[in-house]
Design a protein around this motif. Structure first.
Motif, PDB file in Angstrom:
ATOM      1  N   ALA A  21      10.220 -26.199   9.283  1.00  0.00           N
ATOM      2  CA  ALA A  21       9.482 -27.163  10.097  1.00  0.00           C
ATOM      3  C   ALA A  21       7.988 -26.878  10.032  1.00  0.00           C
ATOM      4  O   ALA A  21       7.160 -27.791   9.995  1.00  0.00           O
ATOM      5  CB  ALA A  21       9.978 -27.121  11.539  1.00  0.00           C
ATOM      6  N   ALA A  22       7.626 -25.592  10.022  1.00  0.00           N
ATOM      7  CA  ALA A  22       6.211 -25.229   9.883  1.00  0.00           C
ATOM      8  C   ALA A  22       5.678 -25.685   8.530  1.00  0.00           C
ATOM      9  O   ALA A  22       4.535 -26.134   8.404  1.00  0.00           O
ATOM     10  CB  ALA A  22       6.039 -23.724  10.057  1.00  0.00           C
ATOM     11  N   ALA A  23       6.514 -25.577   7.490  1.00  0.00           N
ATOM     12  CA  ALA A  23       6.119 -26.066   6.162  1.00  0.00           C
ATOM     13  C   ALA A  23       5.926 -27.579   6.188  1.00  0.00           C
ATOM     14  O   ALA A  23       5.010 -28.118   5.543  1.00  0.00           O
ATOM     15  CB  ALA A  23       7.172 -25.680   5.126  1.00  0.00           C
ATOM     16  N   ALA A  24       6.769 -28.283   6.948  1.00  0.00           N
ATOM     17  CA  ALA A  24       6.618 -29.739   7.075  1.00  0.00           C
ATOM     18  C   ALA A  24       5.303 -30.092   7.760  1.00  0.00           C
ATOM     19  O   ALA A  24       4.636 -31.065   7.396  1.00  0.00           O
ATOM     20  CB  ALA A  24       7.797 -30.321   7.847  1.00  0.00           C
ATOM     21  N   ALA A  25       4.911 -29.297   8.753  1.00  0.00           N
ATOM     22  CA  ALA A  25       3.618 -29.516   9.416  1.00  0.00           C
ATOM     23  C   ALA A  25       2.473 -29.302   8.438  1.00  0.00           C
ATOM     24  O   ALA A  25       1.471 -30.030   8.458  1.00  0.00           O
ATOM     25  CB  ALA A  25       3.490 -28.580  10.619  1.00  0.00           C
ATOM     26  N   ALA A  26       2.620 -28.300   7.566  1.00  0.00           N
ATOM     27  CA  ALA A  26       1.585 -28.046   6.561  1.00  0.00           C
ATOM     28  C   ALA A  26       1.476 -29.220   5.592  1.00  0.00           C
ATOM     29  O   ALA A  26       0.369 -29.602   5.183  1.00  0.00           O
ATOM     30  CB  ALA A  26       1.904 -26.761   5.797  1.00  0.00           C
ATOM     31  N   GLN A  27       2.609 -29.793   5.229  1.00  0.00           N
ATOM     32  CA  GLN A  27       2.574 -30.968   4.353  1.00  0.00           C
ATOM     33  C   GLN A  27       1.848 -32.123   5.033  1.00  0.00           C
ATOM     34  O   GLN A  27       1.108 -32.872   4.393  1.00  0.00           O
ATOM     35  CB  GLN A  27       3.999 -31.365   3.975  1.00  0.00           C
ATOM     36  CG  GLN A  27       4.686 -30.378   3.038  1.00  0.00           C
ATOM     37  CD  GLN A  27       6.118 -30.758   2.747  1.00  0.00           C
ATOM     38  OE1 GLN A  27       6.785 -31.412   3.543  1.00  0.00           O
ATOM     39  NE2 GLN A  27       6.618 -30.348   1.589  1.00  0.00           N
ATOM     40  N   LYS A  28       2.049 -32.266   6.330  1.00  0.00           N
ATOM     41  CA  LYS A  28       1.384 -33.345   7.077  1.00  0.00           C
ATOM     42  C   LYS A  28      -0.128 -33.131   7.124  1.00  0.00           C
ATOM     43  O   LYS A  28      -0.898 -34.088   7.166  1.00  0.00           O
ATOM     44  CB  LYS A  28       1.962 -33.411   8.493  1.00  0.00           C
ATOM     45  CG  LYS A  28       1.542 -34.631   9.284  1.00  0.00           C
ATOM     46  CD  LYS A  28       2.304 -34.736  10.581  1.00  0.00           C
ATOM     47  CE  LYS A  28       1.863 -35.948  11.391  1.00  0.00           C
ATOM     48  NZ  LYS A  28       2.098 -37.217  10.683  1.00  0.00           N
ATOM     49  N   ALA A  29      -0.541 -31.865   7.095  1.00  0.00           N
ATOM     50  CA  ALA A  29      -1.975 -31.569   7.097  1.00  0.00           C
ATOM     51  C   ALA A  29      -2.649 -31.982   5.797  1.00  0.00           C
ATOM     52  O   ALA A  29      -3.872 -32.144   5.748  1.00  0.00           O
ATOM     53  CB  ALA A  29      -2.200 -30.080   7.355  1.00  0.00           C
ATOM     54  N   GLY A  30      -1.864 -32.109   4.739  1.00  0.00           N
ATOM     55  CA  GLY A  30      -2.375 -32.692   3.512  1.00  0.00           C
ATOM     56  C   GLY A  30      -2.821 -31.730   2.434  1.00  0.00           C
ATOM     57  O   GLY A  30      -2.771 -32.070   1.252  1.00  0.00           O
ATOM     58  N   ALA A  31      -3.264 -30.554   2.787  1.00  0.00           N
ATOM     59  CA  ALA A  31      -3.778 -29.614   1.784  1.00  0.00           C
ATOM     60  C   ALA A  31      -2.630 -28.827   1.160  1.00  0.00           C
ATOM     61  O   ALA A  31      -1.554 -28.691   1.740  1.00  0.00           O
ATOM     62  CB  ALA A  31      -4.773 -28.661   2.431  1.00  0.00           C
ATOM     63  N   PRO A  32      -2.839 -28.286  -0.054  1.00  0.00           N
ATOM     64  CA  PRO A  32      -1.821 -27.390  -0.628  1.00  0.00           C
ATOM     65  C   PRO A  32      -1.591 -26.203   0.295  1.00  0.00           C
ATOM     66  O   PRO A  32      -2.502 -25.766   1.011  1.00  0.00           O
ATOM     67  CB  PRO A  32      -2.469 -26.939  -1.949  1.00  0.00           C
ATOM     68  CG  PRO A  32      -3.529 -27.942  -2.238  1.00  0.00           C
ATOM     69  CD  PRO A  32      -4.021 -28.431  -0.916  1.00  0.00           C
ATOM     70  N   PHE A  33      -0.383 -25.680   0.301  1.00  0.00           N
ATOM     71  CA  PHE A  33      -0.102 -24.550   1.186  1.00  0.00           C
ATOM     72  C   PHE A  33       0.744 -23.498   0.487  1.00  0.00           C
ATOM     73  O   PHE A  33       1.511 -23.779  -0.428  1.00  0.00           O
ATOM     74  CB  PHE A  33       0.600 -25.019   2.469  1.00  0.00           C
ATOM     75  CG  PHE A  33       2.017 -25.505   2.276  1.00  0.00           C
ATOM     76  CD1 PHE A  33       3.106 -24.649   2.465  1.00  0.00           C
ATOM     77  CD2 PHE A  33       2.273 -26.826   1.917  1.00  0.00           C
ATOM     78  CE1 PHE A  33       4.403 -25.091   2.305  1.00  0.00           C
ATOM     79  CE2 PHE A  33       3.570 -27.282   1.757  1.00  0.00           C
ATOM     80  CZ  PHE A  33       4.642 -26.412   1.940  1.00  0.00           C
ATOM     81  N   ASP A  34       0.537 -22.264   0.929  1.00  0.00           N
ATOM     82  CA  ASP A  34       1.367 -21.136   0.517  1.00  0.00           C
ATOM     83  C   ASP A  34       2.253 -20.738   1.689  1.00  0.00           C
ATOM     84  O   ASP A  34       1.905 -20.953   2.855  1.00  0.00           O
ATOM     85  CB  ASP A  34       0.508 -19.927   0.130  1.00  0.00           C
ATOM     86  CG  ASP A  34      -0.335 -20.172  -1.114  1.00  0.00           C
ATOM     87  OD1 ASP A  34       0.138 -20.884  -2.008  1.00  0.00           O
ATOM     88  OD2 ASP A  34      -1.463 -19.641  -1.172  1.00  0.00           O
ATOM     89  N   LEU A  35       3.380 -20.144   1.385  1.00  0.00           N
ATOM     90  CA  LEU A  35       4.258 -19.566   2.393  1.00  0.00           C
ATOM     91  C   LEU A  35       4.169 -18.053   2.295  1.00  0.00           C
ATOM     92  O   LEU A  35       4.201 -17.495   1.197  1.00  0.00           O
ATOM     93  CB  LEU A  35       5.705 -20.008   2.172  1.00  0.00           C
ATOM     94  CG  LEU A  35       6.084 -21.389   2.716  1.00  0.00           C
ATOM     95  CD1 LEU A  35       7.282 -21.947   1.977  1.00  0.00           C
ATOM     96  CD2 LEU A  35       6.377 -21.315   4.210  1.00  0.00           C
ATOM     97  N   LEU A  36       4.024 -17.377   3.423  1.00  0.00           N
ATOM     98  CA  LEU A  36       3.939 -15.919   3.442  1.00  0.00           C
ATOM     99  C   LEU A  36       5.130 -15.351   4.199  1.00  0.00           C
ATOM    100  O   LEU A  36       5.372 -15.705   5.358  1.00  0.00           O
ATOM    101  CB  LEU A  36       2.642 -15.463   4.106  1.00  0.00           C
ATOM    102  CG  LEU A  36       2.494 -13.954   4.331  1.00  0.00           C
ATOM    103  CD1 LEU A  36       2.548 -13.183   3.012  1.00  0.00           C
ATOM    104  CD2 LEU A  36       1.195 -13.646   5.084  1.00  0.00           C
ATOM    105  N   LEU A  37       5.856 -14.461   3.556  1.00  0.00           N
ATOM    106  CA  LEU A  37       7.013 -13.800   4.144  1.00  0.00           C
ATOM    107  C   LEU A  37       6.749 -12.299   4.174  1.00  0.00           C
ATOM    108  O   LEU A  37       6.395 -11.708   3.152  1.00  0.00           O
ATOM    109  CB  LEU A  37       8.258 -14.105   3.315  1.00  0.00           C
ATOM    110  CG  LEU A  37       9.605 -13.631   3.846  1.00  0.00           C
ATOM    111  CD1 LEU A  37       9.997 -14.421   5.097  1.00  0.00           C
ATOM    112  CD2 LEU A  37      10.690 -13.805   2.776  1.00  0.00           C
TER     113      LEU A  37
END
Length: 319
Positions: A21-37
């Motif tokens: 869901a957090a990744a979906a929010a990042a997609q809504k923000a529009g910019a490319p995103f990385d995931l950190l684990l």
């Protein structure tokens, strides 16, 4: 272009679906995103993130990160934010992120907003909508500063469909000598349960003040939950009375849930409790008080004594 970093969460190597869901929010923000684990031995969780649409899945895998100590995790997150030039850092609302993210934000001198249920604009120029006062007020917020942190309610952002092309996985170097040592891990107490976690369950059966003992709660609420393959929840009244552990509490000061079906058994519907489950798709309530506030929001309601109605419901479901 601005870059977003999403902090993924796992439990002993098992990915928390709220991370999607957090990744979906990042997609809504529009910019490319990385995931950190972050963690130790998290290869399986990293693999589960590869189709979430991230540019890269970053993995900080080190023995000193085996337990989510906030000081160490915050230091690693801050280092990655600087190295990747992230302008927006997102994570799902949880006990873990409440502990870790404010520390990381402070380390990079960033502004932060929590409990976000909506966002508009692009990374760096976003307008956030966040809930306040037990969900009675939705505030529109803009943050100042080059770097912004936010935690989002997973119920407000549906996980996007998995992508066809998997994201590459990149290791993040962890310098153990540079990790802070303000806290030490002593022990972890876990109550194992065959029932699903309420924050990720499709169905939740939750009990309230009408239940008079722990035995009654387990027999009625637990029995109905087991019949439906559901998670179990509790109102604060039962926690305060010592009938249920606080790990089961749903509400403003407990877990925030958004299942497909929420069965409220003997719950009056106090505003603090409603704040924790108001995003449920279908609410069904059983209460002998026809004037109980829960009936104002319930899609289906039954005015009845839970001690009579629930055993009958369990019996009919088993037929």
């Amino acid at each position: 272009m601005s870059h977003t970093l999403v902090i993924a969460e796992h439990d002993q190597g098992t990915l928390k679906t709220a991370s999607l869901a957090a990744a979906a929010a990042a997609q809504k923000a529009g910019a490319p995103f990385d995931l950190l684990l972050l963690g130790s031995g998290v290869a399986a969780a990293a693999e589960a993130l590869r189709r979430a649409g991230a540019a890269t899945v970053l993995v900080a895998d080190h023995a000193d990160l085996a337990q989510p100590l906030a000081d160490r995790y915050a230091a690693v997150i801050a280092a990655v934010v600087r190295a990747r030039g992230a302008k927006l850092v997102l994570a799902a609302v949880s006990t873990f992120t409440k502990d870790v993210l404010p520390r990381a934000a402070a380390l990079v001198d960033a502004a932060m907003v929590s409990d976000v249920v909506g966002l508009e604009g692009t990374a760096g120029a976003l307008t956030f909508r966040r809930v306040m006062f037990a969900g009675n007020v939705v505030a529109t917020v803009q943050l100042e500063g080059d770097i912004q942190f936010a935690t989002v309610r997973s119920a407000a952002f549906a996980a996007a469909a998995p992508t066809d092309a998997p994201s590459p996985v990149e290791a993040v170097a962890v310098d153990a000598a540079q990790l802070p040592r303000f806290a030490t891990f002593e022990a972890r107490e876990v109550k194992k349960s065959a029932r699903p976690d309420a924050t990720e369950a499709r169905i939740i059966v939750s009990g309230g003040r009408a239940l008079k003992s722990a035995e009654d709660f387990e027999r009625l609420v637990g029995g109905l939950a087991d019949t439906l393959g559901a998670a179990v929840g509790s109102s604060r009244a039962l926690v305060d009375a010592g009938i249920t552990p606080n790990s089961l509490q749903i509400g403003q000061t407990g877990k925030i849930v958004a299942p497909e079906l929420y069965l409220a058994v003997g719950i009056s519907g106090a505003i603090q409790h409603m704040a924790g489950m108001k995003d449920t798709k279908i609410i069904a309530a059983i209460n002998k008080d026809a004037e109980a506030p829960i009936f104002e929001v319930a899609d289906y309601g039954l005015v009845a004594d839970v001690y009579e109605a629930v055993p009958e419901l369990i019996q009919k479901l088993k037929q």
